[in-house]
Design a protein around this motif. Structure first.
Motif, PDB file in Angstrom:
ATOM      1  N   PRO A  20      10.941   5.112  -1.319  1.00  0.00           N
ATOM      2  CA  PRO A  20      10.269   5.291  -0.022  1.00  0.00           C
ATOM      3  C   PRO A  20       9.373   6.531  -0.094  1.00  0.00           C
ATOM      4  O   PRO A  20       9.703   7.508  -0.793  1.00  0.00           O
ATOM      5  CB  PRO A  20      11.426   5.516   0.962  1.00  0.00           C
ATOM      6  N   GLN A  21       8.270   6.516   0.616  1.00  0.00           N
ATOM      7  CA  GLN A  21       7.290   7.595   0.557  1.00  0.00           C
ATOM      8  C   GLN A  21       7.913   8.960   0.815  1.00  0.00           C
ATOM      9  O   GLN A  21       7.698   9.893   0.038  1.00  0.00           O
ATOM     10  CB  GLN A  21       6.171   7.348   1.568  1.00  0.00           C
ATOM     11  N   ARG A  37       0.062  14.151  -3.322  1.00  0.00           N
ATOM     12  CA  ARG A  37      -0.963  13.452  -2.544  1.00  0.00           C
ATOM     13  C   ARG A  37      -0.556  11.997  -2.386  1.00  0.00           C
ATOM     14  O   ARG A  37      -0.467  11.259  -3.368  1.00  0.00           O
ATOM     15  CB  ARG A  37      -2.308  13.595  -3.273  1.00  0.00           C
ATOM     16  N   SER A  38      -0.311  11.568  -1.137  1.00  0.00           N
ATOM     17  CA  SER A  38       0.034  10.177  -0.842  1.00  0.00           C
ATOM     18  C   SER A  38      -1.213   9.458  -0.351  1.00  0.00           C
ATOM     19  O   SER A  38      -1.908   9.946   0.551  1.00  0.00           O
ATOM     20  CB  SER A  38       1.126  10.114   0.222  1.00  0.00           C
ATOM     21  N   LEU A  39      -1.485   8.314  -0.948  1.00  0.00           N
ATOM     22  CA  LEU A  39      -2.723   7.588  -0.689  1.00  0.00           C
ATOM     23  C   LEU A  39      -2.453   6.114  -0.419  1.00  0.00           C
ATOM     24  O   LEU A  39      -1.559   5.531  -1.029  1.00  0.00           O
ATOM     25  CB  LEU A  39      -3.635   7.680  -1.921  1.00  0.00           C
ATOM     26  N   PRO A  40      -3.258   5.488   0.436  1.00  0.00           N
ATOM     27  CA  PRO A  40      -3.134   4.043   0.614  1.00  0.00           C
ATOM     28  C   PRO A  40      -3.788   3.326  -0.565  1.00  0.00           C
ATOM     29  O   PRO A  40      -4.643   3.901  -1.251  1.00  0.00           O
ATOM     30  CB  PRO A  40      -3.897   3.777   1.908  1.00  0.00           C
ATOM     31  N   PRO A  41      -3.419   2.072  -0.819  1.00  0.00           N
ATOM     32  CA  PRO A  41      -4.059   1.310  -1.905  1.00  0.00           C
ATOM     33  C   PRO A  41      -5.577   1.254  -1.712  1.00  0.00           C
ATOM     34  O   PRO A  41      -6.063   1.074  -0.589  1.00  0.00           O
ATOM     35  CB  PRO A  41      -3.446  -0.082  -1.787  1.00  0.00           C
ATOM     36  N   THR A  62       6.269   2.354   0.733  1.00  0.00           N
ATOM     37  CA  THR A  62       6.902   2.411  -0.585  1.00  0.00           C
ATOM     38  C   THR A  62       5.874   2.784  -1.650  1.00  0.00           C
ATOM     39  O   THR A  62       4.749   2.294  -1.631  1.00  0.00           O
ATOM     40  CB  THR A  62       7.533   1.050  -0.940  1.00  0.00           C
ATOM     41  N   VAL A  63       6.267   3.629  -2.578  1.00  0.00           N
ATOM     42  CA  VAL A  63       5.379   4.033  -3.678  1.00  0.00           C
ATOM     43  C   VAL A  63       5.212   2.845  -4.630  1.00  0.00           C
ATOM     44  O   VAL A  63       6.200   2.303  -5.135  1.00  0.00           O
ATOM     45  CB  VAL A  63       5.943   5.253  -4.438  1.00  0.00           C
TER      46      VAL A  63
END
Length: 69
Positions: A20-21, A37-41, A62-63
């Motif tokens: 999970p993120q 750094r969390s990014l959307p697809p 989810t990563v």
């Protein structure tokens, strides 16, 4: 401005895939990544390599992909 790191944690980015993120972000910081750094697809991002940065591609919380830099 934050100081630049000259080393990276000895940590395999692939171990974050499937987490999970929020868990992945906490784990990464706990393992010594200075920037997470969390990014959307499909996000458009800068391509410069930054030592100490972990990128997480997150879909539906989810990563799905993780990489250094």
């Amino acid at each position: 401005m934050a100081p630049f790191s000259t080393s990276e944690p000895d940590d395999d980015p692939e171990t974050y895939v499937g987490l999970p993120q929020t868990d992945a972000e906490e784990r990464a910081r706990g393992h010594g990544w200075t920037t997470v750094r969390s990014l959307p697809p499909g996000a458009i991002i800068t391509m410069e390599y930054r030592v100490g940065r972990l990128n997480l591609e997150v879909k539906d919380g989810t990563v799905v992909r993780a990489w250094k830099g």
